[in-house]
Scaffold this active site. Structure first.
Site, mmCIF file in Angstrom:
data_model
loop_
_atom_site.group_PDB
_atom_site.id
_atom_site.type_symbol
_atom_site.label_atom_id
_atom_site.label_comp_id
_atom_site.label_asym_id
_atom_site.label_seq_id
_atom_site.Cartn_x
_atom_site.Cartn_y
_atom_site.Cartn_z
ATOM 1 N N SER A 81 -98.728 24.592 -58.067
ATOM 2 C CA SER A 81 -99.003 23.157 -58.191
ATOM 3 C C SER A 81 -98.632 22.618 -59.574
ATOM 4 O O SER A 81 -98.561 23.360 -60.554
ATOM 5 C CB SER A 81 -100.488 22.875 -57.945
ATOM 6 O OG SER A 81 -100.909 23.466 -56.749
HETATM 7 N N1 SAH Z 1 -103.078 28.022 -56.109
HETATM 8 C C1 SAH Z 1 -101.672 28.380 -56.083
HETATM 9 C C2 SAH Z 1 -100.850 27.328 -55.344
HETATM 10 C C3 SAH Z 1 -100.471 27.897 -54.078
HETATM 11 S S1 SAH Z 1 -99.676 26.896 -52.879
HETATM 12 C C4 SAH Z 1 -101.120 28.649 -57.446
HETATM 13 O O1 SAH Z 1 -101.830 28.423 -58.438
HETATM 14 O O2 SAH Z 1 -99.985 29.122 -57.550
HETATM 15 C C5 SAH Z 1 -100.753 27.193 -51.533
HETATM 16 C C6 SAH Z 1 -100.880 28.617 -51.060
HETATM 17 O O3 SAH Z 1 -101.776 28.592 -49.951
HETATM 18 C C7 SAH Z 1 -99.595 29.225 -50.525
HETATM 19 O O4 SAH Z 1 -99.316 30.411 -51.221
HETATM 20 C C8 SAH Z 1 -99.892 29.488 -49.045
HETATM 21 O O5 SAH Z 1 -99.287 30.649 -48.557
HETATM 22 C C9 SAH Z 1 -101.413 29.605 -49.057
HETATM 23 N N2 SAH Z 1 -102.086 29.359 -47.775
HETATM 24 C C10 SAH Z 1 -101.762 28.462 -46.814
HETATM 25 N N3 SAH Z 1 -102.633 28.540 -45.776
HETATM 26 C C11 SAH Z 1 -103.537 29.518 -46.103
HETATM 27 C C12 SAH Z 1 -104.671 30.083 -45.459
HETATM 28 N N4 SAH Z 1 -105.047 29.680 -44.237
HETATM 29 N N5 SAH Z 1 -105.368 31.046 -46.088
HETATM 30 C C13 SAH Z 1 -104.985 31.503 -47.315
HETATM 31 N N6 SAH Z 1 -103.909 31.018 -47.976
HETATM 32 C C14 SAH Z 1 -103.198 30.041 -47.393
#
Ligand code: SAH
Length: 231
Positions: A81
């Protein structure tokens, strides 16, 4: 010979003046211009954002853009993000020492690391196995012994470790998963983007007050979708 002495003095001065890492200036500028100037004021959040080396959480080819004002690809169609959003969501959790926090969507592990600088324990769940494993190894290497990564569907939360003082969801869900509300402590706060995938979503704050769940819409955001099956 005299010039060698002055060179030595100059070098030692330069070493003293050198930032701890080559990106320190970019990072403090990021915090000042992208984050403080836009109204984030929680000292613990700002200190954590100044400390965590975001360039170590992005693919090598994006290192030079690690402190720019936007999200970046981390592979598997996912993104890390925008720094401002990470700071806002962290501040909204009102994190404190002693807290136990649950994050859904580990991704690169960056948001987890920012939280781990402030709170006692961070439990984080990632649905994409390769990303979860990569983040787990990265966080371990960086010494974040208080971050625990699980691979799986975060919809169900991580019940055995709950309840949590705060829950942060970093993928956009169509609705607030009831198991997460259940795992939030009384007085706890959850920050979650809610809305249709690939459209603009709304960042929501969920608070558990006096046995009731209060939900507030905050501002429009854009996140990758919350998915329901591993890949
Ligand atoms: N917090 C992260 C941003 C990640 S983007 C950072 O600091 O880099 C969102 C993430 O959520 C992605 O990696 C995606 O694979 C994950 N995601 C999506 N649906 C999900 C679910 N049901 N359970 C766990 N992770 C999930």
């Amino acid at each position: 010979m005299k010039w060698i002495g002055s060179l030595a003095i100059m070098l030692s001065l330069a070493a003293k003046g050198l930032p701890q890492d080559a990106y320190q200036k970019s990072r403090s500028d990021m915090v000042k211009y992208q984050i403080e100037n836009r109204g984030v004021s929680d000292e613990a959040t700002l200190a954590a954002m100044r400390k965590v080396e975001r360039h170590l959480f992005v693919p090598d080819s994006y290192r030079g853009q690690a402190y720019s004002d936007g999200p970046l690809p981390i592979g598997y169609g996912q993104t890390i993000s925008q720094p401002y959003i990470v700071a806002c969501m962290t501040e909204l959790c009102e994190p404190k020492a002693g807290f136990k926090v649950l994050e859904i969507g580990t991704g690169s592990g960056y948001q987890a690391a920012v939280l781990a600088e402030i709170v006692d324990e961070v439990y984080t769940i990632e649905i994409v196995k390769a990303l979860g494993e990569q983040a787990r190894a990265r966080l371990k290497k960086l010494g974040y012994g208080n971050v625990h990564v699980r691979i799986g569907d975060g919809y169900y939360g991580w019940e055995e470790q709950g309840p949590y003082d705060a829950i942060i969801v970093t993928a956009a869900a169509e609705y607030i998963p009831p198991p997460l509300v259940k795992q939030l402590k009384a007085g706890g706060r959850m920050v979650i983007p809610v809305g249709s995938p690939f459209l603009v979503q709304t960042l929501m704050l969920v608070e558990k007050v006096g046995g009731r769940t209060k939900t507030k819409s905050l501002f429009p955001v854009r996140f990758v979708p919350f998915t329901r099956s591993g890949n």
